[in-house]
Design a protein around this motif. Structure first.
Motif, mmCIF file in Angstrom:
data_model
loop_
_atom_site.group_PDB
_atom_site.id
_atom_site.type_symbol
_atom_site.label_atom_id
_atom_site.label_comp_id
_atom_site.label_asym_id
_atom_site.label_seq_id
_atom_site.Cartn_x
_atom_site.Cartn_y
_atom_site.Cartn_z
ATOM 1 N N ASP A 201 0.815 -1.208 0.000
ATOM 2 C CA ASP A 201 0.000 0.000 0.000
ATOM 3 C C ASP A 201 0.850 1.261 0.000
ATOM 4 O O ASP A 201 0.444 2.286 0.514
ATOM 5 C CB ASP A 201 -0.955 -0.013 1.210
ATOM 6 N N PRO A 203 2.159 4.689 -0.407
ATOM 7 C CA PRO A 203 1.456 5.864 -0.920
ATOM 8 C C PRO A 203 2.085 6.216 -2.250
ATOM 9 O O PRO A 203 3.295 6.107 -2.406
ATOM 10 C CB PRO A 203 1.768 6.956 0.110
ATOM 11 N N GLY A 204 1.321 6.580 -3.203
ATOM 12 C CA GLY A 204 1.937 7.039 -4.431
ATOM 13 C C GLY A 204 1.830 6.083 -5.600
ATOM 14 O O GLY A 204 1.905 6.518 -6.734
ATOM 15 N N LEU A 206 -0.838 4.336 -6.590
ATOM 16 C CA LEU A 206 -2.078 4.647 -7.301
ATOM 17 C C LEU A 206 -1.940 6.005 -8.004
ATOM 18 O O LEU A 206 -2.412 6.199 -9.118
ATOM 19 C CB LEU A 206 -3.269 4.665 -6.328
ATOM 20 N N LEU A 232 -7.194 -7.625 5.301
ATOM 21 C CA LEU A 232 -7.581 -6.238 5.553
ATOM 22 C C LEU A 232 -6.532 -5.283 5.027
ATOM 23 O O LEU A 232 -5.350 -5.565 5.041
ATOM 24 C CB LEU A 232 -7.743 -6.014 7.057
ATOM 25 N N TYR A 235 -6.443 -3.679 -1.277
ATOM 26 C CA TYR A 235 -7.505 -3.176 -2.128
ATOM 27 C C TYR A 235 -7.368 -3.633 -3.565
ATOM 28 O O TYR A 235 -6.270 -3.877 -4.045
ATOM 29 C CB TYR A 235 -7.504 -1.645 -2.130
#
Lengths: 280, 280
Positions: A201, A203-204, A206, A232, A235
């Motif tokens: 995950d 950041p950046g 996406l 969890l 995505y």
């Protein structure tokens, strides 16, 4: 076009209405669950299948999405947005002032709450499994009753419409996609749907994917993150953008995106449509 | 915490279960529609309110979203993710092999389809307006029946649970938000929810918004585009990101984002939670 079109029954629901609008001279084949419809498409039992994906009464979204991610051969080949027009219908001869019960799927009952409170404050709402089921329950009721269902259900089951477009919010659409063994040839005004995931995950990532589109002036028409079942915080991102996957600029953008993602599944390219409403 | 907590009834639904888990010694006040719950929060009739926003049986999402965009004073102050655990319950004394009907809201009936097909292939599914309504309908049924509802409904209405966790997909959560006259003070592990819109769909504006977060190493936890009612092709973007709106880096990012958007409404900052399950 000839061939067989799978859809979710029973007759007289919004799904059947969408199948009738899409039609194209195909033989319509009814199934009773979304899973059966997608399986029929996968196995070739039907040539195409139409399934609801958004704002649906069927909670179909994760099922269709999982299917599209998993399927080795099925693509989105078209889409159709159906305006939900709830009608109040009765047994022929029942007068509106006699209505004591109102049958429908709980969701249309909720969509028409303000109308019902104003016009039928004393009628009892009664749940049905589908809008079509509501009409047959209403017709079988010994107590004077009405049902909320699409106009098509009145035609099919011989009910009489006493009020149209009774939903509180007039902007209520269900989006359907048409599934087939391949997607749609380029028309020049197309849309492409993809699902993406990342190994972490950070950041950046996406943001970089969106940059791959933005720097090529490719317009996004939808973006959505969906938590995956497995873990969890993980995505799947669903992105719809303008253009066909065979357009050189889109080919280029997809190559760029594939370098950033662990999964990049193209669900298909298909004509970018305006919204459809049922024939008057 | 004292005060009044508004929630969506009736008792024995997943919404009531979520209210009971959040509780905090507040007096729980039941309303019969989402609109009544949010209105009670706005007018100060209750101090806080808990409403479902995702994966709900109530189709509540657009209603809560519209309320949050419109409300001059109400913020999200907390969230709670409730694992949906469907239970099969009967009138005490009914044996499973006698079950001829299965009552529930159509959505749990769909969520448990594989279980029902395997264990009760001959039982007739019967729709109810809510899971609580399913239990009272089942208890009143002269024909031996079962209902699908949360465990809490069995307790409240005196039903007997014969099977637990019967949903086909074990990763089924409903997300609830708690609304109040202000959001939550900073805890150091927070989340902020915002809604954004742009005056036009120029490719790249959303990309620039994401850049405002990514360049500050602010992690997104959710992004979603939602068509607005007013006009086709116009969207509201819902973004959840890590951090509290009072964190200097978030203050800075929000200032940057406000320069790019026509609407930037902060729904609130609140503790980033792990998922909750009902007490065993």
């Amino acid at each position: 076009m000839t061939g067989r079109l799978g859809f979710l029954g029973p007759a007289g629901t919004y799904s059947e209405e969408a199948a009738a609008i899409y039609d194209r001279g195909m033989q319509r084949v009814m199934y009773s669950t979304i899973g059966q419809v997608t399986e029929a498409a996968e196995s070739g039992q039907v040539d195409q299948a139409i399934v609801p994906v958004e704002n649906s009464l069927h909670g179909a979204i994760p099922e269709v999405l999982d299917f599209l991610i998993r399927s080795p051969r099925i693509k989105i080949t078209n889409e159709l947005a159906l305006r939900i027009r709830n009608c109040l219908m009765v047994k022929p001869g029942t007068r509106p002032q006699q209505i004591k019960r109102i049958y429908s799927h709980p969701q249309p009952l909720g969509q028409c709450r303000a109308y019902l409170t104003t016009h039928y404050p004393d009628a009892e709402p009664v749940a049905a499994l589908s809008t079509a089921g509501a009409v047959t329950d209403m017709l079988a009721s010994a107590i004077p009753a009405a049902a909320i269902a699409p106009a098509r259900a009145a035609e099919i089951y011989g009910a009489e419409i006493v009020a149209e477009d009774i939903q509180d919010n007039q902007n209520n659409f269900t989006r359907f996609v048409i599934l087939g063994p391949g997607d749609h040839p380029r028309t020049g005004k197309d849309k492409t749907s993809v699902a993406l995931s990342f190994s972490n995950d950070r950041p950046g990532l996406l943001y970089e994917v969106m940059g791959a589109l933005a720097t090529r002036k490719i317009n996004l028409s939808k973006i959505e993150s969906r938590p995956t079942g497995e873990k969890l915080g993980r995505y799947v991102f669903l992105i719809d953008f303008e253009g066909h996957r065979t357009d050189p600029i889109v080919v280029d953008a997809l190559e760029h995106i594939r370098r950033l993602t662990t999964m990049c599944k193209v669900f298909g390219s298909y004509p970018a449509k305006v919204l459809s409403t049922p024939p008057e």
